[in-house]
Design an enzyme around this catalytic site. Structure first.
Site, PDB file in Angstrom:
ATOM      1  N   CYS A  48       0.797  -1.140   0.068  1.00  0.00           N
ATOM      2  CA  CYS A  48      -0.023  -0.142  -0.086  1.00  0.00           C
ATOM      3  C   CYS A  48       0.938   1.361  -0.058  1.00  0.00           C
ATOM      4  O   CYS A  48       0.470   2.264  -0.444  1.00  0.00           O
ATOM      5  CB  CYS A  48      -1.029  -0.101   1.122  1.00  0.00           C
ATOM      6  SG  CYS A  48      -0.129   0.261   2.839  1.00  0.00           S
ATOM      7  N   CYS A  56       5.104  -4.376   4.880  1.00  0.00           N
ATOM      8  CA  CYS A  56       6.363  -4.127   4.751  1.00  0.00           C
ATOM      9  C   CYS A  56       6.951  -4.016   6.067  1.00  0.00           C
ATOM     10  O   CYS A  56       7.885  -3.411   6.521  1.00  0.00           O
ATOM     11  CB  CYS A  56       6.382  -2.497   4.117  1.00  0.00           C
ATOM     12  SG  CYS A  56       5.498  -1.369   5.207  1.00  0.00           S
ATOM     13  N   CYS A 121       1.303 -10.830   2.176  1.00  0.00           N
ATOM     14  CA  CYS A 121       1.189 -10.547   3.598  1.00  0.00           C
ATOM     15  C   CYS A 121       2.245 -11.179   4.574  1.00  0.00           C
ATOM     16  O   CYS A 121       2.347 -10.751   5.444  1.00  0.00           O
ATOM     17  CB  CYS A 121      -0.206 -10.453   3.933  1.00  0.00           C
ATOM     18  SG  CYS A 121      -0.589 -12.215   4.390  1.00  0.00           S
ATOM     19  N   GLY A 262       8.375  10.420  14.454  1.00  0.00           N
ATOM     20  CA  GLY A 262       8.076   9.250  13.735  1.00  0.00           C
ATOM     21  C   GLY A 262       7.948   9.428  12.147  1.00  0.00           C
ATOM     22  O   GLY A 262       7.915   8.407  11.461  1.00  0.00           O
ATOM     23  N   VAL A 266       5.198  13.756   8.337  1.00  0.00           N
ATOM     24  CA  VAL A 266       6.049  14.686   7.575  1.00  0.00           C
ATOM     25  C   VAL A 266       6.686  13.814   6.602  1.00  0.00           C
ATOM     26  O   VAL A 266       6.981  14.395   5.506  1.00  0.00           O
ATOM     27  CB  VAL A 266       7.075  15.039   8.690  1.00  0.00           C
ATOM     28  CG1 VAL A 266       8.604  15.482   8.175  1.00  0.00           C
ATOM     29  CG2 VAL A 266       6.520  16.152   9.707  1.00  0.00           C
ATOM     30  N   ILE A 349       3.936  11.239  21.172  1.00  0.00           N
ATOM     31  CA  ILE A 349       2.733  11.877  21.800  1.00  0.00           C
ATOM     32  C   ILE A 349       2.842  13.457  21.358  1.00  0.00           C
ATOM     33  O   ILE A 349       1.622  14.017  21.032  1.00  0.00           O
ATOM     34  CB  ILE A 349       2.606  11.756  23.299  1.00  0.00           C
ATOM     35  CG1 ILE A 349       1.465  12.527  23.866  1.00  0.00           C
ATOM     36  CG2 ILE A 349       4.023  12.371  24.302  1.00  0.00           C
ATOM     37  CD1 ILE A 349       0.953  11.763  25.322  1.00  0.00           C
ATOM     38  N   GLU A 792      -7.987 -10.766 -14.008  1.00  0.00           N
ATOM     39  CA  GLU A 792      -8.398 -11.418 -15.194  1.00  0.00           C
ATOM     40  C   GLU A 792      -8.252 -10.645 -16.310  1.00  0.00           C
ATOM     41  O   GLU A 792      -7.513 -10.690 -17.228  1.00  0.00           O
ATOM     42  CB  GLU A 792      -9.789 -11.772 -15.050  1.00  0.00           C
ATOM     43  CG  GLU A 792      -9.792 -13.076 -13.977  1.00  0.00           C
ATOM     44  CD  GLU A 792     -11.414 -13.585 -14.073  1.00  0.00           C
ATOM     45  OE1 GLU A 792     -12.356 -13.192 -14.817  1.00  0.00           O
ATOM     46  OE2 GLU A 792     -11.683 -14.392 -12.954  1.00  0.00           O
ATOM     47  N   ARG A 904     -14.602 -12.833  -7.058  1.00  0.00           N
ATOM     48  CA  ARG A 904     -14.769 -14.141  -6.391  1.00  0.00           C
ATOM     49  C   ARG A 904     -16.180 -14.119  -6.159  1.00  0.00           C
ATOM     50  O   ARG A 904     -16.976 -13.589  -5.409  1.00  0.00           O
ATOM     51  CB  ARG A 904     -14.422 -13.968  -5.062  1.00  0.00           C
ATOM     52  CG  ARG A 904     -14.167 -15.599  -4.283  1.00  0.00           C
ATOM     53  CD  ARG A 904     -13.336 -15.413  -3.074  1.00  0.00           C
ATOM     54  NE  ARG A 904     -12.882 -16.423  -2.684  1.00  0.00           N
ATOM     55  CZ  ARG A 904     -11.981 -16.751  -1.539  1.00  0.00           C
ATOM     56  NH1 ARG A 904     -11.575 -15.866  -0.892  1.00  0.00           N
ATOM     57  NH2 ARG A 904     -11.663 -18.077  -1.173  1.00  0.00           N
ATOM     58  N   GLU A1257     -14.927 -20.296  -4.509  1.00  0.00           N
ATOM     59  CA  GLU A1257     -16.177 -19.574  -4.773  1.00  0.00           C
ATOM     60  C   GLU A1257     -17.394 -19.771  -3.659  1.00  0.00           C
ATOM     61  O   GLU A1257     -17.754 -19.141  -3.105  1.00  0.00           O
ATOM     62  CB  GLU A1257     -16.685 -19.167  -5.971  1.00  0.00           C
ATOM     63  CG  GLU A1257     -15.476 -18.579  -6.731  1.00  0.00           C
ATOM     64  CD  GLU A1257     -16.011 -18.259  -8.297  1.00  0.00           C
ATOM     65  OE1 GLU A1257     -16.069 -17.172  -8.603  1.00  0.00           O
ATOM     66  OE2 GLU A1257     -16.242 -19.270  -8.890  1.00  0.00           O
TER      67      GLU A1257
HETATM   68  C1  LIG Z   1      -1.333   4.489   8.644  1.00  0.00           C
HETATM   69  C2  LIG Z   1      -1.800   5.600   9.870  1.00  0.00           C
HETATM   70  C3  LIG Z   1      -2.995   5.254  10.716  1.00  0.00           C
HETATM   71  C4  LIG Z   1      -3.103   6.163  11.425  1.00  0.00           C
HETATM   72  N1  LIG Z   1      -3.846   5.709  12.307  1.00  0.00           N
HETATM   73  C5  LIG Z   1      -4.197   6.822  13.569  1.00  0.00           C
HETATM   74  C6  LIG Z   1      -5.235   6.471  14.365  1.00  0.00           C
HETATM   75  O1  LIG Z   1      -5.787   5.340  14.580  1.00  0.00           O
HETATM   76  N2  LIG Z   1      -5.399   7.195  15.503  1.00  0.00           N
HETATM   77  C7  LIG Z   1      -4.873   8.616  15.450  1.00  0.00           C
HETATM   78  O2  LIG Z   1      -4.881   9.533  16.382  1.00  0.00           O
HETATM   79  N3  LIG Z   1      -3.871   8.938  14.687  1.00  0.00           N
HETATM   80  C8  LIG Z   1      -3.375   7.953  13.577  1.00  0.00           C
HETATM   81  N4  LIG Z   1      -2.551   8.238  12.533  1.00  0.00           N
HETATM   82  C9  LIG Z   1      -2.113   9.856  12.854  1.00  0.00           C
HETATM   83  C10 LIG Z   1      -0.766   9.698  13.417  1.00  0.00           C
HETATM   84  O3  LIG Z   1      -1.174   9.544  14.667  1.00  0.00           O
HETATM   85  C11 LIG Z   1       0.093  10.864  13.023  1.00  0.00           C
HETATM   86  O4  LIG Z   1       0.471  10.690  11.870  1.00  0.00           O
HETATM   87  C12 LIG Z   1       1.259  11.146  14.023  1.00  0.00           C
HETATM   88  O5  LIG Z   1       0.988  11.419  15.153  1.00  0.00           O
HETATM   89  C13 LIG Z   1       2.254  12.023  13.802  1.00  0.00           C
HETATM   90  O6  LIG Z   1       3.126  11.446  14.540  1.00  0.00           O
HETATM   91  P1  LIG Z   1       5.036  11.240  14.228  1.00  0.00           P
HETATM   92  O7  LIG Z   1       5.491  11.095  15.329  1.00  0.00           O
HETATM   93  O8  LIG Z   1       4.873  10.443  13.154  1.00  0.00           O
HETATM   94  O9  LIG Z   1       4.789  12.779  13.651  1.00  0.00           O
HETATM   95  P2  LIG Z   1       5.872  13.510  12.464  1.00  0.00           P
HETATM   96  O10 LIG Z   1       5.103  13.175  11.237  1.00  0.00           O
HETATM   97  O11 LIG Z   1       7.033  13.221  12.630  1.00  0.00           O
HETATM   98  O12 LIG Z   1       5.400  14.903  12.823  1.00  0.00           O
HETATM   99  C14 LIG Z   1       4.161  15.525  12.930  1.00  0.00           C
HETATM  100  C15 LIG Z   1       3.931  16.938  13.096  1.00  0.00           C
HETATM  101  O13 LIG Z   1       4.239  17.244  14.246  1.00  0.00           O
HETATM  102  C16 LIG Z   1       5.098  18.358  14.717  1.00  0.00           C
HETATM  103  N5  LIG Z   1       5.848  17.970  15.976  1.00  0.00           N
HETATM  104  C17 LIG Z   1       6.391  16.892  16.323  1.00  0.00           C
HETATM  105  N6  LIG Z   1       6.878  17.019  17.473  1.00  0.00           N
HETATM  106  C18 LIG Z   1       6.833  18.232  18.079  1.00  0.00           C
HETATM  107  C19 LIG Z   1       7.035  19.100  19.235  1.00  0.00           C
HETATM  108  N7  LIG Z   1       7.710  18.425  20.095  1.00  0.00           N
HETATM  109  N8  LIG Z   1       6.811  20.458  19.248  1.00  0.00           N
HETATM  110  C20 LIG Z   1       6.179  20.699  18.204  1.00  0.00           C
HETATM  111  N9  LIG Z   1       5.770  20.073  17.125  1.00  0.00           N
HETATM  112  C21 LIG Z   1       6.106  19.007  16.781  1.00  0.00           C
HETATM  113  C22 LIG Z   1       5.932  18.186  13.478  1.00  0.00           C
HETATM  114  O14 LIG Z   1       6.611  19.568  13.116  1.00  0.00           O
HETATM  115  C23 LIG Z   1       5.053  17.778  12.405  1.00  0.00           C
HETATM  116  O15 LIG Z   1       4.261  19.214  11.974  1.00  0.00           O
HETATM  117  C24 LIG Z   1      -2.264   7.418  11.679  1.00  0.00           C
HETATM  118  C25 LIG Z   1      -1.420   7.631  10.691  1.00  0.00           C
HETATM  119  C26 LIG Z   1      -1.088   6.691   9.597  1.00  0.00           C
HETATM  120  C27 LIG Z   1      -0.061   7.009   8.602  1.00  0.00           C
HETATM  121  S1  FES Z   2      -2.848 -11.556   1.619  1.00  0.00           S
HETATM  122 FE1  FES Z   2      -2.261 -13.173   3.303  1.00  0.00          FE
HETATM  123  S2  FES Z   2      -2.099 -14.825   2.276  1.00  0.00           S
HETATM  124 FE2  FES Z   2      -2.688 -13.583   0.525  1.00  0.00          FE
HETATM  125  S1  FES Z   3       2.989  -1.462   2.292  1.00  0.00           S
HETATM  126 FE1  FES Z   3       1.134  -1.480   3.384  1.00  0.00          FE
HETATM  127  S2  FES Z   3       1.977  -0.694   5.451  1.00  0.00           S
HETATM  128 FE2  FES Z   3       3.813  -0.460   4.156  1.00  0.00          FE
END
Ligand SMILES: Cc1cc2nc3c(=O)[nH]c(=O)nc-3n(C[C@H](O)[C@H](O)[C@H](O)COP(=O)(O)OP(=O)(O)OC[C@H]3O[C@@H](n4cnc5c(N)ncnc54)[C@H](O)[C@@H]3O)c2cc1C
Ligand code: FES
Ligand code: FES
Length: 1317
Positions: A48, A56, A121, A262, A266, A349, A792, A904, A1257
């Protein structure tokens, strides 16, 4: 003005114990790209690219020089920037074991427990489990159950994955409990019945000391962790400071610098160049990494990850009690539901708060709790502490000044009299953003039972999380009683501004805002009154019950030779390669040096004239070789041409307009953005309703009649009329569409390697489009990472475009779709609307049926003209019920949505759903037991279809039905469900049992042949090529079992290399569940020929081994190569225009039955499958373990189709749900809590291959039992509210629709629910 800091450092990362140094690493490069392209480690998969599936997953290990601990955690390599890994160790699936050296027990157990079907997967699941074991060598069952929150699988239904991995738990025991055959004394065992598909005692023992060790260099050289590093890439400079002072200085000098921890948010902006310049990574700033607690709160450093915070709170929560403990548990609940482990392991956080948005789980709870944030100003180092709610702007952004940094977050404990609640309502249990989430806290005065303070915070309702400020003010001092609920709900209507319509209607979200408060109110009351069973929650996440399963099948006859594996569980032949990451999928093929890459340009309009395409700027960009469009198709007259590229007009959003060719994929991606397409909008037809209004339909309406319908209606005791809408479904195979074309010779010869189910069709179509004879094009497929019908037709498009490029530039060419393009461009299951009228007798016997349905074919009629009539035949003959008088008709609608295509079960699952809806209507209308209605209408042995086909297998339908009712204890459980419902107001249960009856194969003459080539080599080893494609369904494994039986040699001596049009020409595409029948019979035929040829040598030397007979045959000039062929026979056809002309149609039917019990949350529409009992007659199953895996997977896929998977289109007709995060296939914790499967064997005379029947199926119909059980539960709630009678429940019955149906009034349930309180 940004200041550059210093020259770039060299990045050091250890991968699988080997040190890699990267000079000038770029922040745009993800770890996944680095692993797959630079290090040639393709075991880690790209499914994805957005953190939504876990394919991954890799393990990252990090040394902490302060406490000297090593932390192992999973990450999504597709999100992780390579530059974030300096000084860390990465372990991939290749690093833990291999088939060539030693398997890791995790890899072995997943494979041998049948947890790997298509296998795409599997590396991700392996790495999640491996990491769990590194942290918990003897994990509890519940840790295992929740370890895969971040991993999706589309094939297995997860049961077998869990079964294999559970053997690592010290709590593990056979799921049959006391009935486990291991507990039975010898002689007591029922030799005919098996209950195990694998023997865990054969698994290698897990010994943690054998795991790879952490690189000592990373422990010894603390510089890796304490020295500031900087990497300078083309657009971004990545700097990782190591003190708060330094961080502040850097920020002061570079005010535009962006922070990251994380990089889950970004990182994407860096890759799309929305972020340029300096990025400051906070992960190594010690002041931001501390966690401590005092009497009133926990202080969490802003860069602490959610996973680290979870661990900390989990530890301190054990020593607390009362409000404090409840508060901490609520925080744990919330943390546990943010994404999956891979996400929580990296997300901090501070960044969750700073990245804000309207759906943050963390924000809703922390705002309700009154948490605060410590902030430092980088300019003057001044500090302040602010309520988190003060940091949230109305537009969802964070109200920090540019120079401000969050240093820590203070989470207060609950105090006496306080109650805290957090709830996330989302389309599936894990891995999704909330539809609506909420944090709620109330402080009650224990003596007066009045409200001291009520704080409600909602997410998912608009661009930002919202506090209900009026509620807070107006409720102070009010009594905590039912009146306050009405009062608060009224206030909430104006207090919470529901504006966002991202995934669900505003009305639904508004209703949820109130009903979640009702939930909170009820929950607090349950706590106050010490009656936890009165809580309105279906099942809290922390107490999510562990799933369990059992499987029962018949053993082979006692006298069957040990070497003969037919009928026995045999592990999927590619499974070990799949779980070790060695299995090669199309995009895993090593790149040629001069390979070209293609990226498609898709339409941004749903119906429009193309006025102009200007690709000149794109064509002049670095690495770009050219632009392609319709004009480049050699044979533009081909019927396929318009499906390859749109010609002058685009007909749906996603229609391919053109393609860019470049030396790298990245160059092509960048250039695509510079292709300018000008459109002129044309009127669009989006829905079946539009198509009817605008008469956008194929001219002919197909009709099938039988009996005297008018007379039967006239004599019926009751007439029922109704309507059903069934939406489409996305295949969501894990491996995206991909192909590689290599020009192999001087005579326009091409080698096409594609992820396709139909090699010969691809060869045929490409030949036509390219104007090249078929004998110059060879098509090959090793394996397909999930197809489900979606591979297909589409592969032809990719292969043709890649072939045009390969021929033009005389270079190997690769085309792999990213997930969004894949989802917006490819076909889906067809949406259907049906209007029906039924006449029945008082007994429940249906005597007359009239159905008209509309099939939405999408932009092109394709084969739907023909299929409309084929479907009517299905409906008439294939539903499992005998109805003597019917009139069925169908129109095919043409609309501007994706083309509808095979998926399917094709037409049959929606049609079976229609029949079950009709059965339910009869049951409700006549107030009869549903079992009576099923039984009185069900086919019986000797019944004939309306086209006079005798149903010899129908007797087995009753056997399956009775077995299912008995196994599931139907009548007792029905009474229990009724009892539960009469006592439970807020959750209702439903129970449904349905028969399953489906024909197999395609009743068209040329679609019933199979061919194979079998070679025996001089050493006795056997090589098989046949026309079928391995997509995870275990086809090659079954083929090997068949050959092994006929040749009487072990399976290990036989190999299937893949599928290749050079070896077996003109093969039918692998579809319609008859692949094993057709190709298995062809292989059997070829093997029998070879056996005959070897017979003299065997006779001459009966005591000699097989290899000797082979050698003798060779020495005597006997051919050791044979082709095999199977023709089902001319009688098994149907004349679609005149079905009464004597064709038998199918060879056989597959029978089964399913019972499902569900629970529905009346306050949200959420639901959970409590238990499923499935029975299926697959004849003498060739491989019961593989067949049970098909049943599991089909059930869960059907559950997705019918309940959670919603294709959302915007008002212009564009697909909105075109990524894995917005289209919700079921996850590991959405599967039935209890899943019992039994295979029975009716010894069918019509079964084809050694008495076995096809399986792919038919079990998809089984999911309908869950849908009908939900309907049953809704019915129970309506009866409570005084609403009698039938109601229309469309598919998918997502939570929103369920919630609506639970209502009596309009569309908003809470009005009624409120008045109930
Ligand atoms: C697949 C996926 C699923 C997700 N599911 C959820 C979910 O279920 N629930 C949910 O709540 N969220 C969800 N998220 C959102 C996710 O929580 C945010 O992407 C995440 O919180 C960002 O954290 P990071 O550390 O990766 O931030 P980064 O991408 O590293 O940074 C994000 C932002 O925070 C700022 N920042 C970081 N630290 C500080 C600091 N100390 N002071 C000031 N600014 C700061 C950065 O400048 C930037 O703008 C999901 C995201 C993805 C990609
Ligand atoms: S996606 Fe899990 S075995 Fe095909
Ligand atoms: S390829 Fe799906 S989570 Fe990375």
């Amino acid at each position: 003005m940004q200041q550059h800091i210093m020259e770039g450092d060299t990045l050091v990362v250890f991968v699988n114990g080997i040190k890699h140094e990267v000079t000038k690493p770029s922040a745009e490069t993800t770890l996944l790209q680095y692993l797959r392209t630079e290090l040639c480690l393709p075991g880690t998969k790209l499914a994805c690219g957005e953190g939504g599936c876990g394919a991954c997953t890799v393990m990252v290990s990090c040394y902490n020089p302060t406490n000297k601990n090593i932390r192992h955690y999973t990450v999504n390599a597709c999100l992780m920037p390579l530059v974030a890994l300096h000084g860390l160790a990465v372990t991939t699936v290749e690093g833990i074991g291999s088939t060539k050296t030693k398997l890791h027990p995790v890899q072995e157990r997943l494979a041998k427990a049948y947890g790997s079907q298509c296998g795409f997967c599997s590396p991700g699941f392996v790495m999640s489990m491996y990491t769990l074991l590194r942290n918990y060598p003897e994990p509890s069952m519940s840790r295992i159950e929740t370890a895969f929150q971040g991993n999706l699988c589309r094939c297995t239904g997860y049961r077998s994955i869990l079964a294999g991995f559970r053997t690592f738990s010290k709590e593990w025991a056979c799921e049959k409990g006391e009935n486990c055959c291991q507990n039975q004394k010898q002689g007591e065992q029922n030799s005919k019945i098996c209950t195990k598909t694998f023997d865990a005692s054969e698994f290698a023992v897990y010994d943690q000391t054998q795991d790879p060790i952490f690189p000592s260099e990373l422990q010894i050289k603390t510089n890796y962790h304490t020295k500031t590093i900087t990497f300078t890439g083309p657009t971004v400079q990545w700097c990782r400071p190591t003190s708060l002072n330094e961080l502040c200085q850097l920020k002061q000098d570079n005010p535009d610098a962006v922070f990251t921890v994380g990089a889950t948010s970004v990182g994407k902006d860096i890759r799309t160049e929305r972020i340029q310049g300096l990025v400051l990574c906070l992960s190594h700033v010690p002041e931001l990494l501390d966690i401590s607690s005092n009497d009133i709160q926990i202080k969490v450093g802003a860069a602490v990850t959610l996973a680290q915070l979870y661990e900390y709170i989990e530890t301190i929560a054990t020593d607390t009690n009362g409000e404090k403990k409840l508060g901490l548990q609520t925080v744990l609940d919330m943390l546990h539901q943010v994404g999956g482990h891979q996400l929580r392991n990296v997300v901090s956080i501070g960044s969750n708060i700073a990245s804000g948005g309207g759906r943050s789980d963390v924000l809703t709870l922390l705002m309700a709790m009154g948490a605060t944030a410590d902030i430092i100003n980088a300019q003057d180092k001044s500090t302040e502490c602010k309520a988190i709610s003060q940091l949230v702007a109305d537009d969802g952004s964070c109200l920090l000044l540019k120079q401000q940094i969050i240093t820590s977050v203070n989470i207060p404990y609950l105090t006496q009299g306080e109650h805290l609640y957090w709830h996330k309502h989302a389309p599936r249990t894990d891995l999704n953003l909330a539809t609506v989430n909420c944090g709620m806290k109330v402080k009650l005065n224990a003596e007066s039972n009045t409200i001291d303070d009520l704080v409600l915070c909602y997410g998912g309702v608009g661009p930002s999380s919202q506090l209900a400020s009026n509620v807070k003010q107006e409720t102070r001092g009010k009594n905590w009683n039912n009146d306050v609920v009405t009062f608060v709900c009224d206030l909430l209507e104006s207090d919470i501004d529901v504006t966002l319509n991202a995934d669900g209607s505003v009305n639904y979200k508004k209703a949820l805002v109130s009903s979640l408060f009702i939930k909170f109110y009820l929950k607090v009351n349950a706590i106050i009154q010490s009656q936890p069973d009165q809580s309105p929650d279906m099942s809290s996440v922390r107490s999510h019950p562990l799933s369990e399963a059992s499987e029962v099948f018949e053993d082979v006859p006692a006298d069957q030779a040990a070497i003969d594996t037919v009928g026995r569980p045999v592990v999927h032949k590619g499974a070990l390669q799949q779980t070790t990451g060695e299995a090669v999928y199309c995009d895993d093929l090593p790149a040629y040096k001069n390979e070209l890459h293609i990226v498609l340009i898709t339409s941004k309009r749903v119906h429009a004239k193309i006025l102009k395409i200007d690709a000149s700027k794109a064509e002049s960009m670095p690495g770009v070789k050219g632009f392609l469009s319709f004009a480049d198709i050699p044979n533009q007259q081909s019927g396929h041409a318009e499906h390859i590229f749109s010609n002058e007009e685009v007909k749906y959003g996603g229609h391919v307009v053109g393609a860019i060719v470049a030396e790298t994929e990245m160059q092509a991606r960048v250039a695509v953005k510079h292709v300018i397409v000008e459109y002129e909008n044309l009127p669009a037809v989006l829905t079946i309703e539009d198509a009817i209004k605008m008469n956008s339909m194929l001219p002919n309406c197909s009709v099938i009649k039988h009996g005297d319908v008018d007379a039967a209606f006239a004599n019926a005791d009751a007439i029922i009329e109704g309507e059903l809408e069934m939406a489409g479904q996305e295949h969501l195979y894990m491996e995206p569409q991909s192909c590689r074309v290599v020009p192999t010779g001087e005579a326009q010869e091409l080698e096409i390697i594609a992820s396709t189910q139909g090699l010969a069709d691809l060869q045929d179509g490409a030949s036509d489009l390219l104007g090249i004879p078929q004998n110059r094009i060879s098509v090959k497929t090793k394996r397909v990472g999930g197809g489900f019908g979606g591979k297909e037709a589409t592969p032809l498009c990719l292969a043709t475009i890649a072939s045009i490029v390969a021929l033009r530039f005389n270079k190997p060419t690769r085309l792999v779709l990213d997930r969004a393009t894949d989802m917006e461009f490819t076909s889906k299951r067809h949406p259907i609307n049906a209007k029906y009228k039924i006449g029945c007798l008082k007994s429940g016997k249906i005597v007359a049926e009239e159905v008209h349905f509309y099939i939405n074919a999408g932009y092109t009629p394709g084969m739907y003209g023909l299929l409309a009539i084929a479907s009517l035949l299905n409906l008439a003959a294939d539903s499992g019920y005998k109805i003597d008088n019917f009139k069925l008709s169908a129109n095919v609608c043409l609309t501007n949505i994706n083309p509808s295509g095979a998926m399917r079960g094709f037409m049959s699952p929606p049609l079976a759903l229609l029949m079950q809806t009709i059965m339910n209507d009869v049951t409700v209308k006549l107030n009869l037991p549903s079992t009576q209605v099923h039984e009185i209408n069900m086919y019986k042995t000797g019944d004939r279809t309306f086209y006079n086909r005798e149903l010899n297998d129908a007797g087995s339908l009753k056997v399956c039905w009775d077995t299912c009712l008995t196994n599931g204890d139907y009548y007792k459980r029905k009474a229990e469900v009724d009892k539960f419902n009469s006592a439970s107001k807020w959750t209702k249960r439903g129970l449904s049992a349905i028969p399953v009856y489906r024909e197999l194969g395609i009743p068209v003459r040329p679609f019933a042949q199979g061919a194979a080539l079998v070679n025996i080599y001089k050493d006795g080893s056997v090589w098989i090529s046949h026309g079928g494609v391995e997509m995870g369904q275990g086809l090659h494994t079954k083929i090997i079992q068949v050959a092994s039986r006929v040749l009487e040699i072990p399976c290990e001596a036989i190999h299937v290399l893949g599928t290749d049009t050079n070896c077996v020409p003109n093969a039918l595409m692998t579809a319609a569940s008859h692949g094993t029948d057709l190709f298995g019979m062809a292989v059997k035929d070829a093997c029998e020929t070879l056996v005959k040829r070897l017979e003299p040598y065997k006779r001459n030397s009966p005591d000699k081994p097989w290899a000797m007979w082979v050698m003798h045959a060779y020495l005597n000039c006997t051919s050791l190569s044979a082709t095999g062929f199977y023709d089902r026979g001319p009688e098994y056809v149907l004349n679609f225009q005149n079905p009464y002309d004597g064709g038998k149609g199918q060879k056989y039917f597959v029978c089964g039955a399913t019972m499902a019990e569900v629970e529905v949350d009346c306050l949200t529409g959420a639901n959970r499958v409590i238990r499923v009992d499935a029975t299926m007659d697959l004849g003498r199953s060739l491989n019961p373990a593989i067949d049970i895996g098909q049943i599991d997977g089909a059930f869960v896929m059907a559950f997705g189709m019918l309940v959670s998977e919603t294709l959302e289109y915007d008002e212009n007709g564009f697909l909105k749900s075109k990524d894995i995060n917005s289209y919700h296939i079921p996850g590991v914790r959405d599967i039935p809590t209890k899943f019992n499967t039994q295979l029975i064997n009716s010894d069918s005379k019509e079964a084809v291959l050694f008495g076995s029947k096809g399986v792919g199926e038919p079990p998809i119909h089984m999911g309908i039992a869950a849908f009908m059980a939900i309907k049953d539960a809704i019915h129970a709630s309506r009866i409570d509210n005084g609403v009698q009678g039938n109601f229309q429940m469309n598919s998918p019955a997502n939570a929103q629709q369920i919630f609506k149906l639970l209502s009596v009034k309009d569309s908003i349930a809470y009005d009624k629910l409120k008045s109930n309180i």
